[in-house]
Design a protein around this motif. Structure first.
Motif, PDB file in Angstrom:
ATOM      1  N   ALA A 169     111.937  89.138 -35.365  1.00  0.00           N
ATOM      2  CA  ALA A 169     112.562  88.152 -34.473  1.00  0.00           C
ATOM      3  C   ALA A 169     113.376  88.887 -33.420  1.00  0.00           C
ATOM      4  CB  ALA A 169     113.456  87.202 -35.270  1.00  0.00           C
ATOM      5  N   GLU A 170     113.686  88.143 -32.357  1.00  0.00           N
ATOM      6  CA  GLU A 170     114.460  88.732 -31.259  1.00  0.00           C
ATOM      7  C   GLU A 170     115.097  87.603 -30.466  1.00  0.00           C
ATOM      8  OE1 GLU A 170     113.621  91.800 -27.530  1.00  0.00           O
ATOM      9  OE2 GLU A 170     111.917  90.763 -28.451  1.00  0.00           O
ATOM     10  N   ASN A 171     116.305  87.858 -29.965  1.00  0.00           N
ATOM     11  CA  ASN A 171     116.914  86.982 -28.970  1.00  0.00           C
ATOM     12  C   ASN A 171     117.607  87.878 -27.951  1.00  0.00           C
ATOM     13  OD1 ASN A 171     119.509  87.648 -29.939  1.00  0.00           O
ATOM     14  ND2 ASN A 171     119.824  85.684 -30.972  1.00  0.00           N
ATOM     15  N   GLU A 172     118.447  87.315 -27.112  1.00  0.00           N
ATOM     16  CA  GLU A 172     119.034  88.144 -26.052  1.00  0.00           C
ATOM     17  C   GLU A 172     119.995  89.206 -26.575  1.00  0.00           C
ATOM     18  OE1 GLU A 172     122.492  86.502 -23.552  1.00  0.00           O
ATOM     19  OE2 GLU A 172     121.434  84.681 -24.192  1.00  0.00           O
TER      20      GLU A 172
ATOM     21  N   ILE B  85     118.454  94.379 -38.779  1.00  0.00           N
ATOM     22  CA  ILE B  85     118.860  93.626 -37.598  1.00  0.00           C
ATOM     23  C   ILE B  85     119.841  94.492 -36.835  1.00  0.00           C
ATOM     24  CG2 ILE B  85     119.953  91.547 -36.681  1.00  0.00           C
ATOM     25  CD1 ILE B  85     119.105  90.106 -39.234  1.00  0.00           C
ATOM     26  N   VAL B  86     119.537  94.713 -35.561  1.00  0.00           N
ATOM     27  CA  VAL B  86     120.395  95.551 -34.728  1.00  0.00           C
ATOM     28  C   VAL B  86     120.788  94.795 -33.468  1.00  0.00           C
ATOM     29  CG1 VAL B  86     119.404  97.710 -35.577  1.00  0.00           C
ATOM     30  CG2 VAL B  86     118.456  96.666 -33.550  1.00  0.00           C
ATOM     31  N   PRO B  87     122.009  95.011 -32.999  1.00  0.00           N
ATOM     32  CA  PRO B  87     122.386  94.414 -31.725  1.00  0.00           C
ATOM     33  C   PRO B  87     121.722  95.200 -30.595  1.00  0.00           C
ATOM     34  CG  PRO B  87     124.186  95.761 -32.536  1.00  0.00           C
ATOM     35  CD  PRO B  87     123.105  95.775 -33.588  1.00  0.00           C
TER      36      PRO B  87
ATOM     37  N   TYR C 264     129.672  88.966 -30.858  1.00  0.00           N
ATOM     38  CA  TYR C 264     128.413  89.296 -31.526  1.00  0.00           C
ATOM     39  C   TYR C 264     128.499  89.106 -33.039  1.00  0.00           C
ATOM     40  CZ  TYR C 264     125.998  91.540 -27.569  1.00  0.00           C
ATOM     41  OH  TYR C 264     125.344  91.790 -26.405  1.00  0.00           O
ATOM     42  N   LEU C 265     129.666  89.325 -33.614  1.00  0.00           N
ATOM     43  CA  LEU C 265     129.770  89.358 -35.072  1.00  0.00           C
ATOM     44  C   LEU C 265     129.339  88.046 -35.726  1.00  0.00           C
ATOM     45  CD1 LEU C 265     132.991  91.500 -35.509  1.00  0.00           C
ATOM     46  CD2 LEU C 265     130.619  92.194 -35.910  1.00  0.00           C
TER      47      LEU C 265
ATOM     48  N   PHE D 275     122.072  84.610 -36.514  1.00  0.00           N
ATOM     49  CA  PHE D 275     120.721  85.117 -36.230  1.00  0.00           C
ATOM     50  C   PHE D 275     120.030  85.526 -37.532  1.00  0.00           C
ATOM     51  CE2 PHE D 275     117.868  88.699 -35.214  1.00  0.00           C
ATOM     52  CZ  PHE D 275     117.040  88.103 -34.267  1.00  0.00           C
ATOM     53  N   ALA D 276     120.790  86.109 -38.462  1.00  0.00           N
ATOM     54  CA  ALA D 276     120.230  86.598 -39.723  1.00  0.00           C
ATOM     55  C   ALA D 276     119.874  85.480 -40.695  1.00  0.00           C
ATOM     56  CB  ALA D 276     121.229  87.552 -40.389  1.00  0.00           C
ATOM     57  N   LYS D 277     120.556  84.356 -40.623  1.00  0.00           N
ATOM     58  CA  LYS D 277     120.406  83.293 -41.618  1.00  0.00           C
ATOM     59  C   LYS D 277     118.965  82.805 -41.787  1.00  0.00           C
ATOM     60  CE  LYS D 277     122.591  78.949 -42.979  1.00  0.00           C
ATOM     61  NZ  LYS D 277     123.667  78.000 -42.624  1.00  0.00           N
ATOM     62  N   PRO D 278     118.246  82.412 -40.735  1.00  0.00           N
ATOM     63  CA  PRO D 278     116.862  81.965 -40.948  1.00  0.00           C
ATOM     64  C   PRO D 278     115.939  83.095 -41.400  1.00  0.00           C
ATOM     65  CG  PRO D 278     117.399  81.947 -38.607  1.00  0.00           C
ATOM     66  CD  PRO D 278     118.662  82.243 -39.344  1.00  0.00           C
TER      67      PRO D 278
END
Length: 132
Positions: A18-21, A39-41, A55-56, A62-65
């Protein structure tokens, strides 16, 4: 530039989940168990708690789904979270399907998967993730 920044930019291939901005999730190339995801910022920050405040909370959302998809894809008691950050100087979170504490023991032998096996794991997670 860290190896994770190179992965995010597509300079090094990865099995993207997955990815978002702000974040990029992909399979760990040296997984402890099937489904082990990083998962990395997208901002390059060495230490987790040096990550910008905004971000925190977003990181966990972001990680939940992804965690839910991992639980559905790989029968486990839960998905563990680990933030160690010693291997790469770029803040990152491990999501690991676990049945025992030993499943998160980073000193144990890692799985060795073929490209086809990685692709199968990736597709399984992404198919389930579409439902969340």
């Amino acid at each position: 530039m860290t190896i994770f920044t190179k992965i995010i930019k597509g300079e090094i291939p990865s099995y993207k989940i997955a990815e978002n901005e702000h974040f990029y999730a992909f399979l760990d190339i040296f997984p402890l168990v099937l489904g082990h995801t990083l998962i990395v910022p997208k901002v390059e920050v060495d230490k987790f708690f040096d990550t910008p405040d905004n971000y925190l909370a977003e990181w966990l959302l972001f990680a939940k789904p992804i965690a839910r998809a991992l639980e559905a894809a790989f029968p486990c008691n839960r998905v563990g979270i680990s933030v160690v950050g010693l291997e790469v100087p770029h803040a990152h979170m491990h999501l690991i399907p676990i049945n025992s504490m030993d499943d998160m023991n980073f000193s144990r032998s890692k799985l060795k998967l073929s490209p086809e096996e990685f692709t199968g794991v990736q597709e399984k997670i992404m198919t389930i993730l579409k439902g969340y």
